[in-house]
Scaffold this motif. Sequence first.
Motif, PDB file in Angstrom:
ATOM      1  N   SER A   1      74.794 -35.740  -6.028  1.00 52.41           N
ATOM      2  CA  SER A   1      75.874 -34.786  -5.731  1.00 52.41           C
ATOM      3  C   SER A   1      76.698 -35.286  -4.554  1.00 52.41           C
ATOM      4  O   SER A   1      76.147 -35.755  -3.555  1.00 52.41           O
ATOM      5  CB  SER A   1      75.294 -33.408  -5.439  1.00 52.41           C
ATOM      6  OG  SER A   1      74.377 -33.468  -4.357  1.00 52.41           O
TER       7      SER A   1
ATOM      8  N   VAL B   1      80.337 -34.660  -2.019  1.00 58.85           N
ATOM      9  CA  VAL B   1      81.460 -33.857  -1.535  1.00 58.85           C
ATOM     10  C   VAL B   1      82.446 -34.797  -0.859  1.00 58.85           C
ATOM     11  O   VAL B   1      82.048 -35.706  -0.118  1.00 58.85           O
ATOM     12  CB  VAL B   1      80.993 -32.761  -0.548  1.00 58.85           C
ATOM     13  CG1 VAL B   1      82.189 -32.151   0.188  1.00 58.85           C
ATOM     14  CG2 VAL B   1      80.231 -31.662  -1.282  1.00 58.85           C
TER      15      VAL B   1
ATOM     16  N   THR C   1      78.174 -36.427  -9.468  1.00 55.71           N
ATOM     17  CA  THR C   1      78.678 -35.060  -9.601  1.00 55.71           C
ATOM     18  C   THR C   1      79.407 -34.668  -8.331  1.00 55.71           C
ATOM     19  O   THR C   1      78.790 -34.507  -7.266  1.00 55.71           O
ATOM     20  CB  THR C   1      77.519 -34.060  -9.833  1.00 55.71           C
ATOM     21  OG1 THR C   1      76.835 -34.415 -11.031  1.00 55.71           O
ATOM     22  CG2 THR C   1      78.067 -32.646  -9.960  1.00 55.71           C
TER      23      THR C   1
ATOM     24  N   MET D   1      80.822 -32.094  -6.161  1.00 55.39           N
ATOM     25  CA  MET D   1      80.647 -30.648  -6.040  1.00 55.39           C
ATOM     26  C   MET D   1      81.827 -29.970  -5.374  1.00 55.39           C
ATOM     27  O   MET D   1      82.015 -28.764  -5.485  1.00 55.39           O
ATOM     28  CB  MET D   1      79.359 -30.356  -5.265  1.00 55.39           C
ATOM     29  CG  MET D   1      78.135 -31.028  -5.865  1.00 55.39           C
ATOM     30  SD  MET D   1      76.606 -30.595  -5.015  1.00 55.39           S
ATOM     31  CE  MET D   1      76.341 -28.940  -5.639  1.00 55.39           C
ATOM     32  N   GLY D   2      82.623 -30.760  -4.663  1.00 56.19           N
ATOM     33  CA  GLY D   2      83.799 -30.202  -4.009  1.00 56.19           C
ATOM     34  C   GLY D   2      84.607 -31.296  -3.354  1.00 56.19           C
ATOM     35  O   GLY D   2      84.067 -32.330  -2.964  1.00 56.19           O
TER      36      GLY D   2
ATOM     37  N   ILE E   1      80.242 -25.776   4.036  1.00 56.98           N
ATOM     38  CA  ILE E   1      80.184 -26.537   2.782  1.00 56.98           C
ATOM     39  C   ILE E   1      78.855 -27.293   2.677  1.00 56.98           C
ATOM     40  O   ILE E   1      78.222 -27.327   1.621  1.00 56.98           O
ATOM     41  CB  ILE E   1      81.382 -27.507   2.698  1.00 56.98           C
ATOM     42  CG1 ILE E   1      82.681 -26.709   2.539  1.00 56.98           C
ATOM     43  CG2 ILE E   1      81.219 -28.493   1.548  1.00 56.98           C
ATOM     44  CD1 ILE E   1      83.934 -27.509   2.792  1.00 56.98           C
TER      45      ILE E   1
ATOM     46  N   VAL F   1      76.052 -24.732   1.942  1.00 56.90           N
ATOM     47  CA  VAL F   1      76.114 -24.133   0.605  1.00 56.90           C
ATOM     48  C   VAL F   1      75.765 -25.147  -0.490  1.00 56.90           C
ATOM     49  O   VAL F   1      74.930 -24.888  -1.364  1.00 56.90           O
ATOM     50  CB  VAL F   1      77.513 -23.535   0.343  1.00 56.90           C
ATOM     51  CG1 VAL F   1      77.643 -23.109  -1.112  1.00 56.90           C
ATOM     52  CG2 VAL F   1      77.763 -22.350   1.267  1.00 56.90           C
ATOM     53  N   TYR F   2      76.411 -26.320  -0.451  1.00 56.14           N
ATOM     54  CA  TYR F   2      76.241 -27.300  -1.524  1.00 56.14           C
ATOM     55  C   TYR F   2      75.066 -28.255  -1.308  1.00 56.14           C
ATOM     56  O   TYR F   2      74.536 -28.809  -2.275  1.00 56.14           O
ATOM     57  CB  TYR F   2      77.523 -28.104  -1.712  1.00 56.14           C
ATOM     58  CG  TYR F   2      78.662 -27.298  -2.285  1.00 56.14           C
ATOM     59  CD1 TYR F   2      78.603 -26.797  -3.583  1.00 56.14           C
ATOM     60  CD2 TYR F   2      79.810 -27.032  -1.535  1.00 56.14           C
ATOM     61  CE1 TYR F   2      79.646 -26.060  -4.126  1.00 56.14           C
ATOM     62  CE2 TYR F   2      80.860 -26.293  -2.063  1.00 56.14           C
ATOM     63  CZ  TYR F   2      80.766 -25.809  -3.361  1.00 56.14           C
ATOM     64  OH  TYR F   2      81.802 -25.069  -3.883  1.00 56.14           O
ATOM     65  N   LYS F   3      74.707 -28.499  -0.048  1.00 59.59           N
ATOM     66  CA  LYS F   3      73.646 -29.461   0.268  1.00 59.59           C
ATOM     67  C   LYS F   3      73.824 -30.772  -0.521  1.00 59.59           C
ATOM     68  O   LYS F   3      72.927 -31.206  -1.267  1.00 59.59           O
ATOM     69  CB  LYS F   3      72.263 -28.863  -0.025  1.00 59.59           C
ATOM     70  CG  LYS F   3      71.907 -27.691   0.869  1.00 59.59           C
ATOM     71  CD  LYS F   3      70.514 -27.176   0.558  1.00 59.59           C
ATOM     72  CE  LYS F   3      70.073 -26.125   1.565  1.00 59.59           C
ATOM     73  NZ  LYS F   3      70.976 -24.970   1.650  1.00 59.59           N
ATOM     74  N   PRO F   4      74.979 -31.403  -0.384  1.00 57.72           N
ATOM     75  CA  PRO F   4      75.246 -32.622  -1.160  1.00 57.72           C
ATOM     76  C   PRO F   4      74.358 -33.782  -0.722  1.00 57.72           C
ATOM     77  O   PRO F   4      73.906 -33.836   0.423  1.00 57.72           O
ATOM     78  CB  PRO F   4      76.715 -32.916  -0.846  1.00 57.72           C
ATOM     79  CG  PRO F   4      76.928 -32.327   0.514  1.00 57.72           C
ATOM     80  CD  PRO F   4      76.081 -31.085   0.542  1.00 57.72           C
TER      81      PRO F   4
ATOM     82  N   THR G   1      71.886 -34.811   4.386  1.00 62.57           N
ATOM     83  CA  THR G   1      73.093 -35.313   3.714  1.00 62.57           C
ATOM     84  C   THR G   1      73.533 -36.628   4.360  1.00 62.57           C
ATOM     85  O   THR G   1      73.692 -36.704   5.576  1.00 62.57           O
ATOM     86  CB  THR G   1      74.241 -34.295   3.801  1.00 62.57           C
ATOM     87  OG1 THR G   1      73.900 -33.144   3.030  1.00 62.57           O
ATOM     88  CG2 THR G   1      75.536 -34.883   3.250  1.00 62.57           C
TER      89      THR G   1
END
Length: 208
Positions: free
Chosen positions: A4, A6, A28, A30-31, A42, A45-48, A76
């Motif tokens: 994932s 960002v 992927t 995610m943002g 961010i 929430v997303y924990k990329p 991250t």
Amino acid sequence: MPASIVLFEDNDRLRESLTYLLNMNGYTVMGSYGQCSEASLIARVYKPDVVLMDIDMPGISGIAGVQMIKESNPDTAVIMYTVFEDDEKLFQCLCAGANGYLLKKTPPAKLFDAINEVLEGGAPMSPIIAQKVLSTFRTKQEVNKYNLSLREKEVLQWLSKGYSIKMIATEMDIAFDTVRSHLKNIYQKLHVNCGKEAIAKALSERIV
């Protein structure tokens, strides 16, 4: 499971291109964001797995953004993705917690390699950036070979500014004889015989 990612990039066209390329190559996204003022939220929430972060962002800089992400989600990995090659920004980013540093002229294939490398615990860097890091490391190693203490370095700094023993003692709030003792040790460690030789060596080898 796809990694994932960002993105923080204020150039809309580049941000959209990166998003498309990453999604098409097994990642992927995610943002993707044009500024990083909400980086902490961010990251929580997303924990990329990985963040690609530009430095020159509107409002809050990418360097501050790295710190915000690392405080919110230390796991991250953050790769700086920037046009800046100067030493100051490079080391500010690394000190802030960046895991890698790539220049925007990096080909897409190398960017994917860097993401995979950082996911495996590596520290990907563009070749020119890696050279800067190694050069700085070697310089520090060269300086430290004399094993000067922090106090001795401080005395040497004042000496290099033209201060007398008495003036150094006053500035450092220590005894006159203590300064003389430090200077004696400095001369021995630098393999010089006097203050002028010590100053010349300190300046030529960037010890101070």
